[in-house]
Design an enzyme around this catalytic site. Sequence first.
Site, PDB file in Angstrom:
ATOM      1  N   GLY A 221       0.832  -1.208   0.000  1.00  0.00           N
ATOM      2  CA  GLY A 221       0.000   0.000   0.000  1.00  0.00           C
ATOM      3  C   GLY A 221       0.860   1.249   0.000  1.00  0.00           C
ATOM      4  O   GLY A 221       2.066   1.172  -0.201  1.00  0.00           O
ATOM      5  N   ASN A 222       0.220   2.377   0.178  1.00  0.00           N
ATOM      6  CA  ASN A 222       0.979   3.630   0.317  1.00  0.00           C
ATOM      7  C   ASN A 222       0.340   4.469   1.414  1.00  0.00           C
ATOM      8  O   ASN A 222      -0.715   4.111   1.957  1.00  0.00           O
ATOM      9  CB  ASN A 222       1.038   4.387  -1.013  1.00  0.00           C
ATOM     10  CG  ASN A 222      -0.339   4.715  -1.517  1.00  0.00           C
ATOM     11  OD1 ASN A 222      -1.118   5.370  -0.827  1.00  0.00           O
ATOM     12  ND2 ASN A 222      -0.662   4.245  -2.715  1.00  0.00           N
TER      13      ASN A 222
END
Length: 256
Positions: A221-222
């Site tokens: 993810g970020n």
Amino acid sequence: MSERRVNETAPDQPKVVLGVGGGIAAYKACELLRRLSESGHDVRVVPTASALHFVGEATWSALSGHPASHEVWETVHEVPHVRIGQAADLVVVAPATADLLAKAAHGLADDLLTNTLLTARCPVVFAPAMHTEMWEHPATQENVATLRRRGAVVIEPAVGRLTGVDTGKGRLPEPGEIFDVCHRVLARAAAAGRRDDLSGLHVVVSAGGTREPLDPVRFLGNRSSGKQGYALARTAVARGARVTLVAANTAVRARA
Ligand SMILES: Cc1cc2nc3c(=O)[nH]c(=O)nc-3n(C[C@H](O)[C@H](O)[C@H](O)COP(=O)(O)O)c2cc1C
């Protein structure tokens, strides 16, 4: 601590410059100032030197919470002869004397108020007050016509008791009436300033971080918070667009 200093200005408070001319009705501008301040406007009073014969600097400063200078040679480092007018959302001159109307019509700039009138790009309202003969004089009437042609609002003076025993047209309209005009002019300017340039468009905004599955329990993810996407969506709505917001994995709460 939530206490607010007297001359602390909230960023969304409309800034009003109240110019006061040297007429007997200058005292009525105190009531106009009070109405404007109490209804949430940040009011800066710019009296002329003549106005200070009628109501003193201390009254204007105390009631407005700002200095009330009449000349361009004070606090020069702040360049007040330019900045006050540039920052204003509305300039209202009450009472506007025959002399002030003439100066404004001819672009004279020999004090802080007349400089402010030249640097202001906001709506300007004049509330004239003078003896009937001065009001009816062709010079004054031509000056009023010039100011109106340029877009200024010049309120018609009322009929009634004037300075001394005289009666006739030339009386300053009641502060409540001037306030209502100011209110309407400000509302009109605010409506005209609202941009509708995305009207007719459908805008799709995605907000929040993506997640790519690595396996049934892990993902890549970020750190996207989603705030920027929400801000873009709100701005697009404000500019008239129909907006679809696709949000995922964000802690931002949706608001209407
Ligand atoms: C007692 C008194 C009352 C005055 N009332 C007015 C007035 O109501 N309207 C007006 O145009 N001039 C009036 N004048 C004349 C102005 O004060 C004079 O023209 C002055 O130069 C105007 O200055 P200003 O440009 O700062 O307004 C009055 C003068 C005096 C002495």
